[in-house]
Design an enzyme around this catalytic site. Structure first.
Site, PDB file in Angstrom:
ATOM      1  N   ASP A   1    -115.926  39.924  32.584  1.00 12.92           N
ATOM      2  CA  ASP A   1    -116.031  41.449  32.231  1.00 12.92           C
ATOM      3  C   ASP A   1    -117.037  42.370  32.759  1.00 12.92           C
ATOM      4  O   ASP A   1    -117.851  41.560  32.064  1.00 12.92           O
ATOM      5  CB  ASP A   1    -115.495  41.302  30.864  1.00 12.92           C
ATOM      6  CG  ASP A   1    -114.854  42.409  30.420  1.00 12.92           C
ATOM      7  OD1 ASP A   1    -114.917  43.550  31.309  1.00 12.92           O
ATOM      8  OD2 ASP A   1    -114.252  42.589  29.577  1.00 12.92           O
TER       9      ASP A   1
ATOM     10  N   ARG B   1    -117.161  45.035  32.853  1.00 10.26           N
ATOM     11  CA  ARG B   1    -116.401  47.014  32.495  1.00 10.26           C
ATOM     12  C   ARG B   1    -118.100  47.523  31.914  1.00 10.26           C
ATOM     13  O   ARG B   1    -118.200  46.254  31.493  1.00 10.26           O
ATOM     14  CB  ARG B   1    -115.290  46.999  31.563  1.00 10.26           C
ATOM     15  CG  ARG B   1    -114.015  46.675  31.969  1.00 10.26           C
ATOM     16  CD  ARG B   1    -112.464  46.455  31.731  1.00 10.26           C
ATOM     17  NE  ARG B   1    -113.257  45.148  30.297  1.00 10.26           N
ATOM     18  CZ  ARG B   1    -111.996  45.080  29.672  1.00 10.26           C
ATOM     19  NH1 ARG B   1    -111.085  46.001  29.699  1.00 10.26           N
ATOM     20  NH2 ARG B   1    -112.578  44.355  28.543  1.00 10.26           N
TER      21      ARG B   1
END
Ligand code: ZN
Length: 216
Positions: free
Chosen positions: A135, A137
């Site tokens: 991840d 983000r």
């Protein structure tokens, strides 16, 4: 991974009406000068009975396969529709975050990870086999958009404690987490189990066999 300079503000465009099957939203595009990414916010006012509640906010990561094609490999399309319906019902804002495809690895890499999953890997293992972060983000732009919309104290529509953590770090007060559970399906049960077991998502999944294909 985003390289945006936190001192560079995301620039909002004019507010326009966006009529949809779920109701009319006030939509606005946001350009991030640090990396050229364009995001969009859609908002609905709080109806009677909800004026005193902190607004509902959903940070929705772009997912072409789920949002546009309604893929059952993930729950993004259903989460999007669920969030928009709750925002119409209670008032709030959904920020649609571009550049978040495949939790930040991009569309081509996401489909490469799907290919590995078809060989038996789970979401996390597939990214690891590709040498990509699970991840990556970044929520700085999202927090900036919320600040500019005057949404510094919110109820966050999410099962993901990481989003709470990121927003708090960027000065957004999350007064409550509101669950966004949608019914699991045969095709996305393993994906949801991985979210729950390996990525700390608050999900209660059934032990019975879920629906295969459309519910309708
Ligand atoms: Zn998705």
């Amino acid at each position: 991974m985003s390289t945006r300079n936190t001192t560079t503000a995301v620039v909002g465009g004019p507010v326009v009406q966006l009529p949809t099957p779920l109701g009319t939203f006030a939509a606005q595009a946001w350009s991030d000068p640090a990396n050229g990414t364009e995001h969009m916010s859609v908002s609905a006012p709080a109806p009677a009975g909800y004026e005193a509640e902190p607004p509902l906010v959903r940070l929705h990561s772009e997912c072409l396969t789920g949002d546009v094609f309604g893929s059952y490999r993930c729950d993004c399309g259903e989460q999007l529709e669920y969030a928009l319906a709750r925002i119409q019902e209670q008032g709030g804002t959904l920020v649609y975050l571009r550049g978040h495809e495949g939790r930040g690895i991009g569309l081509a890499n996401k489909l490469a990870a799907y290919a590995l999953q078809e060989g038996g890997a789970d979401t996390v293992e597939a990214n690891e086999q590709l040498g990509l972060p699970v991840d990556s983000r970044d929520y700085a732009a999202a927090a900036d958009i919320l600040h500019q919309l005057g949404l510094s104290s919110i109820r966050l529509l999410s099962n993901n404690p990481l989003k709470h953590h990121h927003l708090s770090r960027h000065g957004i007060e999350v007064v409550a987490m509101v669950a966004t559970e949608v019914a699991p399906r045969m095709e996305n049960l393993r994906y949801l189990q991985t979210k729950r077991d390996r990525m700390n998502h608050s999900l209660s999944l059934p032990t019975t066999t879920p629906t295969e294909g459309p519910n309708e």
